[in-house]
Enzyme design. Sequence first.
Site, PDB file in Angstrom:
ATOM      1  N   GLY A  70       0.902  -1.193  -0.235  1.00 65.10           N
ATOM      2  CA  GLY A  70       0.065   0.086  -0.012  1.00 65.10           C
ATOM      3  C   GLY A  70       0.876   1.511   0.007  1.00 65.10           C
ATOM      4  O   GLY A  70       1.955   1.096   0.377  1.00 65.10           O
ATOM      5  N   GLY A  71       0.244   2.386  -0.385  1.00 63.24           N
ATOM      6  CA  GLY A  71       0.926   3.482  -0.175  1.00 63.24           C
ATOM      7  C   GLY A  71       1.424   4.030  -1.684  1.00 63.24           C
ATOM      8  O   GLY A  71       1.170   3.642  -2.595  1.00 63.24           O
ATOM      9  N   LYS A  72       2.411   5.085  -1.585  1.00 61.22           N
ATOM     10  CA  LYS A  72       3.002   5.782  -2.823  1.00 61.22           C
ATOM     11  C   LYS A  72       4.498   5.554  -2.858  1.00 61.22           C
ATOM     12  O   LYS A  72       4.821   4.623  -2.663  1.00 61.22           O
ATOM     13  CB  LYS A  72       2.406   7.139  -2.741  1.00 61.22           C
ATOM     14  CG  LYS A  72       0.901   7.231  -2.812  1.00 61.22           C
ATOM     15  CD  LYS A  72       0.573   8.881  -3.158  1.00 61.22           C
ATOM     16  CE  LYS A  72      -1.018   8.809  -3.322  1.00 61.22           C
ATOM     17  NZ  LYS A  72      -1.670   9.918  -3.799  1.00 61.22           N
ATOM     18  N   PHE A  73       5.128   6.767  -3.093  1.00 59.40           N
ATOM     19  CA  PHE A  73       6.736   6.561  -3.325  1.00 59.40           C
ATOM     20  C   PHE A  73       7.246   6.713  -1.972  1.00 59.40           C
ATOM     21  O   PHE A  73       6.797   7.680  -1.434  1.00 59.40           O
ATOM     22  CB  PHE A  73       7.189   7.607  -4.258  1.00 59.40           C
ATOM     23  CG  PHE A  73       6.876   7.108  -5.770  1.00 59.40           C
ATOM     24  CD1 PHE A  73       7.849   6.390  -6.434  1.00 59.40           C
ATOM     25  CD2 PHE A  73       5.913   7.851  -6.712  1.00 59.40           C
ATOM     26  CE1 PHE A  73       7.506   5.845  -7.849  1.00 59.40           C
ATOM     27  CE2 PHE A  73       5.912   7.665  -7.958  1.00 59.40           C
ATOM     28  CZ  PHE A  73       6.660   6.607  -8.453  1.00 59.40           C
ATOM     29  N   THR A  74       8.154   6.129  -1.785  1.00 57.84           N
ATOM     30  CA  THR A  74       9.017   6.382  -0.745  1.00 57.84           C
ATOM     31  C   THR A  74      10.684   5.855  -1.169  1.00 57.84           C
ATOM     32  O   THR A  74      10.826   5.516  -2.372  1.00 57.84           O
ATOM     33  CB  THR A  74       8.569   5.670   0.597  1.00 57.84           C
ATOM     34  OG1 THR A  74       9.486   6.247   1.741  1.00 57.84           O
ATOM     35  CG2 THR A  74       9.104   4.219   0.273  1.00 57.84           C
ATOM     36  N   PHE A  75      11.601   6.268  -0.107  1.00 49.22           N
ATOM     37  CA  PHE A  75      13.072   6.113  -0.531  1.00 49.22           C
ATOM     38  C   PHE A  75      13.677   5.258   0.514  1.00 49.22           C
ATOM     39  O   PHE A  75      13.166   5.228   1.782  1.00 49.22           O
ATOM     40  CB  PHE A  75      13.726   7.246  -0.421  1.00 49.22           C
ATOM     41  CG  PHE A  75      15.423   7.047  -0.462  1.00 49.22           C
ATOM     42  CD1 PHE A  75      15.914   6.828  -1.516  1.00 49.22           C
ATOM     43  CD2 PHE A  75      16.088   7.070   0.729  1.00 49.22           C
ATOM     44  CE1 PHE A  75      17.361   6.497  -1.427  1.00 49.22           C
ATOM     45  CE2 PHE A  75      17.416   7.030   0.854  1.00 49.22           C
ATOM     46  CZ  PHE A  75      18.039   6.774  -0.317  1.00 49.22           C
ATOM     47  N   GLY A 156       5.889  -3.493   5.348  1.00 46.47           N
ATOM     48  CA  GLY A 156       5.977  -2.975   6.706  1.00 46.47           C
ATOM     49  C   GLY A 156       6.227  -1.506   6.988  1.00 46.47           C
ATOM     50  O   GLY A 156       5.796  -0.591   6.403  1.00 46.47           O
ATOM     51  N   VAL A 157       7.454  -1.309   7.709  1.00 48.35           N
ATOM     52  CA  VAL A 157       7.889   0.039   8.346  1.00 48.35           C
ATOM     53  C   VAL A 157       9.037   0.377   7.734  1.00 48.35           C
ATOM     54  O   VAL A 157      10.143  -0.504   8.082  1.00 48.35           O
ATOM     55  CB  VAL A 157       7.789   0.067   9.879  1.00 48.35           C
ATOM     56  CG1 VAL A 157       7.875   1.411  10.497  1.00 48.35           C
ATOM     57  CG2 VAL A 157       6.258  -0.476  10.394  1.00 48.35           C
ATOM     58  N   CYS A 174       5.263   9.885  -0.447  1.00 46.17           N
ATOM     59  CA  CYS A 174       3.851   9.489   0.120  1.00 46.17           C
ATOM     60  C   CYS A 174       2.782  10.429  -0.770  1.00 46.17           C
ATOM     61  O   CYS A 174       1.608  10.331  -0.082  1.00 46.17           O
ATOM     62  CB  CYS A 174       3.831   9.638   1.761  1.00 46.17           C
ATOM     63  SG  CYS A 174       5.058   8.321   2.460  1.00 46.17           S
TER      64      CYS A 174
END
Length: 209
Positions: A70-75, A156-157, A174
Amino acid sequence: MIKFITLQNLMDYQVTLKLMEDYVNKVINYNEPEIVYLVEHSEVYTAGTNYKQEELLNYGDIPVIYTGRGGKFTFHGPGQRVIYPILNLALPNRHKDLKLYIKMLEEWIINSLNYFGIKGYLIKDKVGIWIKVSKGEFAKIAAIGVRVRKWITYHGVAINISTDLCKFNGIIPCGLESSLVTSLNQLGIYVEMFEFDKIIQTEFNKIFK
């Protein structure tokens, strides 16, 4: 007690993803025990299922991986602790409730940060853990993006410890254009990864019994 497995060295994201997916299959098909992977990735941008391509700004030579979380872009990159709990929400001591699971993840990370004297906040309609950096202004210190298959959790996180925060300039994290990011180091907290891991394991066992 759920076993934590620390993967040594910087891990390629796709290698880790396959490791997760293979273990999820083992839990589903062979009733393998729940585990939590602790990972530090080599540099990568990842996109969740809700990404918009225009949120990828200038990724340079950093690879971009499109995932099923789930979610959008992250690094992800060095200095960031990424945590992948593979839990069975169908067990009698768990709940088949994804929102509750995410709430428990949030509580876990907030409690862990509190150990270091950092107050974490939740912001309505913004997933993740936020730190108040000035009056009315918050910066994200932890991202959350999960997936569930047959009530087995994965992904996860990601928590910024000593992460190079400039790398977040290559994306709209995000999907939030005005959002800031921060790290323990930026907040003046300097801790070795293994020391941080001890705290998150202790706090995890208080919530996910």
